[in-house]
Motif scaffolding. Structure first.
Motif, mmCIF file in Angstrom:
data_model
loop_
_atom_site.group_PDB
_atom_site.id
_atom_site.type_symbol
_atom_site.label_atom_id
_atom_site.label_comp_id
_atom_site.label_asym_id
_atom_site.label_seq_id
_atom_site.Cartn_x
_atom_site.Cartn_y
_atom_site.Cartn_z
ATOM 1 N N UNK A 194 38.510 21.124 -37.186
ATOM 2 C CA UNK A 194 38.833 19.706 -37.055
ATOM 3 C C UNK A 194 39.128 19.191 -38.458
ATOM 4 N N UNK A 195 40.333 18.675 -38.636
ATOM 5 C CA UNK A 195 40.776 18.268 -39.961
ATOM 6 C C UNK A 195 40.495 16.786 -40.194
ATOM 7 N N UNK A 196 39.589 16.518 -41.136
ATOM 8 C CA UNK A 196 39.301 15.156 -41.567
ATOM 9 C C UNK A 196 39.512 15.039 -43.077
ATOM 10 N N UNK B 230 33.447 4.877 -36.639
ATOM 11 C CA UNK B 230 32.607 5.912 -36.026
ATOM 12 C C UNK B 230 32.054 6.854 -37.084
ATOM 13 N N UNK B 231 32.915 7.293 -37.994
ATOM 14 C CA UNK B 231 32.469 8.200 -39.052
ATOM 15 C C UNK B 231 31.463 7.523 -39.976
ATOM 16 N N UNK B 232 31.752 6.305 -40.370
ATOM 17 C CA UNK B 232 30.851 5.599 -41.274
ATOM 18 C C UNK B 232 29.481 5.409 -40.627
ATOM 19 N N UNK B 233 29.473 4.939 -39.394
ATOM 20 C CA UNK B 233 28.200 4.721 -38.698
ATOM 21 C C UNK B 233 27.435 6.023 -38.536
ATOM 22 N N UNK B 234 28.139 7.086 -38.170
ATOM 23 C CA UNK B 234 27.490 8.376 -37.978
ATOM 24 C C UNK B 234 26.822 8.894 -39.230
ATOM 25 N N UNK B 235 27.503 8.803 -40.361
ATOM 26 C CA UNK B 235 26.923 9.296 -41.603
ATOM 27 C C UNK B 235 25.799 8.400 -42.104
ATOM 28 N N UNK B 236 25.915 7.116 -41.865
ATOM 29 C CA UNK B 236 24.806 6.229 -42.222
ATOM 30 C C UNK B 236 23.563 6.579 -41.411
ATOM 31 N N UNK C 261 38.257 14.091 -31.241
ATOM 32 C CA UNK C 261 37.968 15.009 -32.343
ATOM 33 C C UNK C 261 37.003 14.391 -33.341
ATOM 34 N N UNK C 262 37.111 13.090 -33.559
ATOM 35 C CA UNK C 262 36.194 12.410 -34.468
ATOM 36 C C UNK C 262 34.768 12.488 -33.962
ATOM 37 N N UNK C 263 34.582 12.227 -32.672
ATOM 38 C CA UNK C 263 33.245 12.299 -32.079
ATOM 39 C C UNK C 263 32.699 13.719 -32.128
ATOM 40 N N UNK C 264 33.542 14.699 -31.821
ATOM 41 C CA UNK C 264 33.083 16.087 -31.864
ATOM 42 C C UNK C 264 32.727 16.511 -33.279
ATOM 43 N N UNK C 265 33.527 16.059 -34.252
ATOM 44 C CA UNK C 265 33.238 16.394 -35.648
ATOM 45 C C UNK C 265 31.860 15.884 -36.045
#
Length: 407
Positions: free
Chosen positions: A37-39, A326-332, A394-398
């Motif tokens: 998954x490319x981010x 989504x990414x920001x919240x997940x990493x926080x 893909x974002x959620x799976x990552x």
């Protein structure tokens, strides 16, 4: 004997994203069955807006018949696009920009590099750290720096952007000539407030400096109090050149269309101190070294300024912004400090460890590609940049994969 430009020897052997590509290739050779998954790279994944597709087809049809065929277009760009830009990107925001101050090109990255040709090689240059690598590398190629020591080139004035100053570059104590600013910033995602930009414009006016303002991500700004253009700031026409792109805001990374604004009020100096119009210099360079951007690409860009095109482009940006949140919240939630992800498609994450080591960790154990922050400068060490240019699925799976690795 043909001698190479000696300044290229100062550069790192590989461009940041080339190094990433090489590590991905090596990983896939070892584990060909892993679905990555490319981010990492800031390349879009969504299709072009429907309004652009129709405009492209119509333009191609025009070129297929004798009456509609066009050869070389105007070097500066077709008037229909430049007038749409002046009205919808600037004048509606109170920024006094005219169509003939706009130069259409194939990409912001290209223009940021090419603008170097207007300036002497002994200028003092201020560059934020972390920063988009092209700002630094093109100055190295032009001969404005000495060799790199400890990850920084002598001859450049670095402006540290860290958590301590909110990742906002501070005005330097010593005078400089060229100032690079990017808002919303790549890689940190921070957007400059009006008063912050005003301070930079005032500084440039007081010291006869020039601001090179990269606004490639302005379409992601959702706070109405934040400026989209430096020309919303009083006095900026005299001291700023602005770069914009359709690549990330409308999916034009493969179509190739962007523009640069050089106001007629913007003045630089000849060696004898007499004033020179930056607009006239850039126009002269354009006339000599450009045959313009393709007709159909400019028609597609024009379609973005129709009511339908504006809605579709905004919806595309909204999708990427949702991924960024989504990414920001997940990493926080994982306990890692973040910036960006609000007015930018990038999330800047403090990993607490070596950036390349964290890159390898995510690649090897989660099959996730990120961008190591150290590639953007010394202040990027310990950080990674994640791009939201992917699907929501893909974002959620990552995030799920990363959470398992970091748990």
């Amino acid at each position: 004997m043909i001698r190479a430009n000696p300044h290229y020897q100062k550069l790192n052997t590989d461009y940041l994203f080339s190094e990433i590509a090489q590590r991905i290739q090596a990983f896939q050779a070892r584990r060909p069955d892993t679905a990555l998954i490319h981010l990492g790279l800031g390349d879009v994944t969504g299709p072009l807006p429907a309004a652009c597709i129709r405009a492209l087809h119509a333009a191609v049809d025009e070129l297929s018949c004798r009456d509609g065929f066009r050869g070389y277009g105007p070097e500066q760009g077709y008037g229909f696009l430049r007038e749409a830009i002046a009205q919808h990107d600037f004048r509606v925001r109170g920024a006094p920009i005219c169509a003939d101050e706009i130069f259409i090109s194939e990409g912001t990255k290209v223009d940021i590099g090419n603008i170097q040709a207007l300036f002497a090689t002994d200028l003092r240059v201020a560059i934020p750290d972390p920063v988009y690598p092209v700002y630094v590398d093109t100055n190295v190629m032009a001969g404005r720096t000495g060799p790199a020591t400890g990850g920084r080139y002598s001859g450049l004035s670095y402006l540290p952007c860290t958590a301590a100053n909110g990742f906002v570059p501070e005005i330097p104590d010593t005078p400089v000539d060229l100032i690079y600013l990017c808002s919303p910033n790549n890689p940190t995602g921070v957007a400059l407030r009006r008063e912050q930009l005003q301070a930079w414009v005032d500084h440039a006016r007081a010291h006869q400096a020039l601001i090179l303002f990269d606004a490639a991500y302005e379409a992601f700004i959702r706070d109405s109090s934040l400026p989209h253009s430096i020309y919303e700031i009083p006095g900026a026409r005299e001291v700023a050149i602005e770069f914009r792109s359709y690549s990330k805001t409308a999916g034009f990374t493969g179509v190739r269309c962007a523009y640069t604004v050089v106001p007629k009020d913007c003045i630089v100096r000849h060696l004898d101190g007499t004033p020179a119009s930056a607009h006239a210099l850039w126009r002269r360079r354009h006339q000599t070294r450009s045959n313009g951007v393709s007709y159909f690409a400019q028609r597609a860009a024009q379609a973005l300024y129709t009511p339908e095109g504006r809605r579709q482009a905004r919806a595309l940006c909204d999708q990427y912004l949702a991924n960024a949140r989504t990414l920001r919240t997940g990493f926080q939630q994982l306990g890692l400090p973040c910036t960006g992800g609000e007015h930018s498609p990038y999330v800047w994450i403090d990993t607490g460890q070596d950036a390349w080591a964290f890159f390898d960790l995510l690649l090897d154990q989660a099959g996730i590609v990120c961008t190591p922050g150290s590639g953007f400068g010394r202040c990027g060490q310990r950080h990674i940049r994640l791009s939201a240019f992917n699907s929501a699925e893909n974002t959620a799976e990552a995030l799920e994969r990363i959470a398992q690795v970091l748990a």
